[in-house]
Design a protein around this motif. Structure first.
Motif, short mmCIF file in Angstrom:
data_model
loop_
_atom_site.label_atom_id
_atom_site.label_comp_id
_atom_site.label_asym_id
_atom_site.label_seq_id
_atom_site.Cartn_x
_atom_site.Cartn_y
_atom_site.Cartn_z
N ILE A 1 0.87 -1.18 0.00
CA ILE A 1 0.00 0.00 0.00
C ILE A 1 0.90 1.23 0.00
N LYS A 2 1.77 1.32 0.98
CA LYS A 2 2.75 2.42 1.04
C LYS A 2 3.86 2.02 2.02
N ASP A 3 5.08 2.25 1.60
CA ASP A 3 6.25 1.97 2.44
C ASP A 3 6.21 0.56 3.04
N LEU A 4 5.99 0.47 4.36
CA LEU A 4 6.04 -0.83 5.03
C LEU A 4 4.66 -1.43 5.26
N ALA A 5 3.63 -0.73 4.83
CA ALA A 5 2.26 -1.23 5.01
C ALA A 5 1.82 -2.00 3.77
N VAL A 6 1.47 -3.29 3.96
CA VAL A 6 1.01 -4.11 2.83
C VAL A 6 -0.50 -4.34 2.94
N ASP A 7 -1.09 -4.65 1.79
CA ASP A 7 -2.51 -4.97 1.74
C ASP A 7 -2.69 -6.43 2.15
N MET A 8 -3.33 -6.65 3.28
CA MET A 8 -3.50 -8.01 3.81
C MET A 8 -4.72 -8.72 3.22
N ASP A 9 -5.48 -8.04 2.34
CA ASP A 9 -6.71 -8.64 1.81
C ASP A 9 -6.51 -10.02 1.19
N PRO A 10 -5.51 -10.21 0.30
CA PRO A 10 -5.35 -11.55 -0.28
C PRO A 10 -5.15 -12.63 0.78
N PHE A 11 -4.40 -12.27 1.82
CA PHE A 11 -4.12 -13.22 2.92
C PHE A 11 -5.42 -13.62 3.62
N PHE A 12 -6.27 -12.63 3.95
CA PHE A 12 -7.51 -12.95 4.67
C PHE A 12 -8.58 -13.54 3.74
N LYS B 1 -7.97 -15.59 1.38
CA LYS B 1 -7.63 -17.00 1.27
C LYS B 1 -7.97 -17.76 2.55
N TRP B 2 -7.87 -17.08 3.66
CA TRP B 2 -8.25 -17.66 4.95
C TRP B 2 -9.71 -18.13 4.87
N VAL B 3 -10.57 -17.27 4.31
CA VAL B 3 -11.99 -17.60 4.15
C VAL B 3 -12.17 -18.66 3.06
N ALA B 4 -11.40 -18.52 1.95
CA ALA B 4 -11.52 -19.48 0.85
C ALA B 4 -11.16 -20.90 1.29
N ALA B 5 -10.28 -21.01 2.30
CA ALA B 5 -9.89 -22.33 2.82
C ALA B 5 -10.90 -22.81 3.85
N GLU B 6 -12.05 -22.13 3.93
CA GLU B 6 -13.09 -22.45 4.91
C GLU B 6 -12.57 -22.26 6.34
N GLY B 7 -11.73 -21.27 6.53
CA GLY B 7 -11.22 -20.97 7.87
C GLY B 7 -12.25 -20.18 8.67
N VAL B 8 -13.47 -20.65 8.64
CA VAL B 8 -14.57 -20.01 9.38
C VAL B 8 -15.26 -21.08 10.21
N HIS B 9 -16.02 -20.64 11.23
CA HIS B 9 -16.69 -21.63 12.09
C HIS B 9 -17.90 -22.24 11.39
N HIS B 10 -17.98 -23.56 11.40
CA HIS B 10 -19.13 -24.25 10.84
C HIS B 10 -19.92 -24.88 11.98
N GLY B 11 -20.83 -24.10 12.54
CA GLY B 11 -21.58 -24.59 13.69
C GLY B 11 -22.75 -25.47 13.25
N GLY B 12 -23.09 -26.43 14.10
CA GLY B 12 -24.23 -27.27 13.81
C GLY B 12 -25.27 -27.22 14.93
N LEU B 13 -24.93 -26.48 16.00
CA LEU B 13 -25.81 -26.45 17.17
C LEU B 13 -26.56 -25.11 17.24
N THR B 14 -27.66 -25.11 17.95
CA THR B 14 -28.38 -23.86 18.19
C THR B 14 -28.14 -23.44 19.64
N ARG B 15 -28.67 -22.29 20.02
CA ARG B 15 -28.48 -21.80 21.38
C ARG B 15 -29.19 -22.70 22.41
N ASP B 16 -30.11 -23.53 21.91
CA ASP B 16 -30.83 -24.42 22.82
C ASP B 16 -30.08 -25.71 23.11
#
Lengths: 114, 236
Positions: free
Chosen positions: B94-105, B107-122
């Motif tokens: 982006i500028k100097d020492l600051a990089v755009d982390m978007d591709p990194f994150f 891919k985190w989501v693309a690898a299904e790095g998200v919670h897959h819940g199967g339960l409800t609050r009950d």
């Protein structure tokens, strides 16, 4: 660039090539011990279903394994991508197969059939 | 009191720029970069937040090696009295020492790095057996702070822009082994695609440079094993 199917194809062909390479080297060392001539070797391979299957499968495994390996190198080092990458992989694989199959056919059934 | 001077080179948009920075006994690379920004050139852009190795914001290339700069002591990385700081590798600057982390994150989501819940609050909370083999595998990777040091270190990412990278794949592996997560099919599909775990060459830079001493390379090997088993047993 390299999904599960290509990965498995390359690993399974690697497993096949292990014994094929050892068998090939063992036969090479054994065959030259008594100073076998080309004619004597051909005498054993011609018409042999066993040698046809051994080297035939070897060639198939090498073609698949090598083509996938070149795909990876072409993408990571040569920046080849998309359709060109597929064309390159299939082209190299078929070329390897054609070269190998021609040689296997020549030493097994070429003289027998014609 | 400064005992000496550090010769600092920082990679910026117009090329490398040199600074003379006072050296102290206890000094991190982030301290050096901050000194430059506060005392020499206020236009220098960089990113940090927690300063104690928790947030994963301050990773940079230090003398060619990706490091978390807030926990990297200058004395351990200087080449003589010289130090070269640059933006993280494998990410858009982006500028100097600051990089755009978007591709990194992304891919985190693309690898299904998200919670897959199967339960409800009950439902009652899923029981986690701390001693089970899968929990041990999951625990081994959950301390990732998303700093992208492994992503910057990875030569496969450098050569293959679609590759999901070590951090995302390691998170996929921890979730696959997590008793509370029910997304195993989605995870295995996500890591089996064109940019998935099978592109890893096991070179090990991720494991070598991870500041939290995690082992993404082994996590990725685990994904390869599981996807291969699935390939034979379920044909997918």
């Amino acid at each position: 660039m390299l999904g599960l199917r290509l990965y498995m194809a390359q690993r399974i062909t690697a497993l096949l090539m292990g014994p094929f390479v050892l068998g090939h080297i063992a036969v090479m060392i054994y065959a030259i011990q008594g100073g076998l001539s080309a004619a004597e070797i051909l005498g054993r391979t011609q018409g042999s279903v066993l040698w046809f299957l051994f080297y035939g499968l070897f060639v198939v495994a090498v073609s698949i394994h090598g083509a996938i390996g070149l795909r990876v190198i072409a993408h990571e080092w040569g920046r080849v991508q998309g359709r060109a990458l597929d064309v390159l992989m299939w082209g190299m694989g078929l070329a390897f197969f054609a070269l190998g199959a021609r040689a296997v056919w020549a030493v097994t059934f070429a003289g027998v059939v014609t | 009191m400064p005992s000496d001077v550090l010769h600092v080179t920082i990679d910026r948009a117009n090329g490398p720029e040199s600074f003379e920075v006072p050296a102290y006994d206890n000094q991190t690379v982030l301290d050096v970069v901050s000194w430059v920004q506060q005392n020499a050139d206020p236009t220098l852009s960089y990113r940090f937040a927690c300063r104690v190795g928790m947030c994963g914001s301050c990773a940079m290339m230090v003398n060619g090696v990706p490091r978390w700069t807030c926990r990297t002591h200058v004395s351990k990385v200087t080449d003589g009295a010289a130090i070269h700081v640059g933006p993280l590798r494998n990410l858009p600057i982006i500028k100097d020492l600051a990089v755009d982390m978007d591709p990194f994150f992304d891919k985190w989501v693309a690898a299904e790095g998200v919670h897959h819940g199967g339960l409800t609050r009950d439902d009652s909370i899923a029981v986690v057996d701390e001693g089970s083999a899968t929990r041990v595998e999951a625990n081994a990777g959950i301390e990732c702070i998303n700093c992208s040091v492994c992503y910057a270190a990875c030569d496969t990412v450098a050569g293959n822009a679609d590759y999901l990278g070590p951090a995302a794949l390691q998170r996929a592996w921890t979730l696959l082994n997590d008793a509370k997560d029910e997304g195993s099919v989605a995870i295995l599909d996500a890591v089996s695609g064109d940019g998935g775990c099978h592109n890893c060459h096991s070179m090990g830079s991720c494991t070598l440079y991870c500041p939290n001493e995690l082992d993404p390379m082994s996590a990725i090997a685990g994904l390869k094993r599981e996807t291969a088993k699935n390939f034979f047993w379920r044909g997918r």
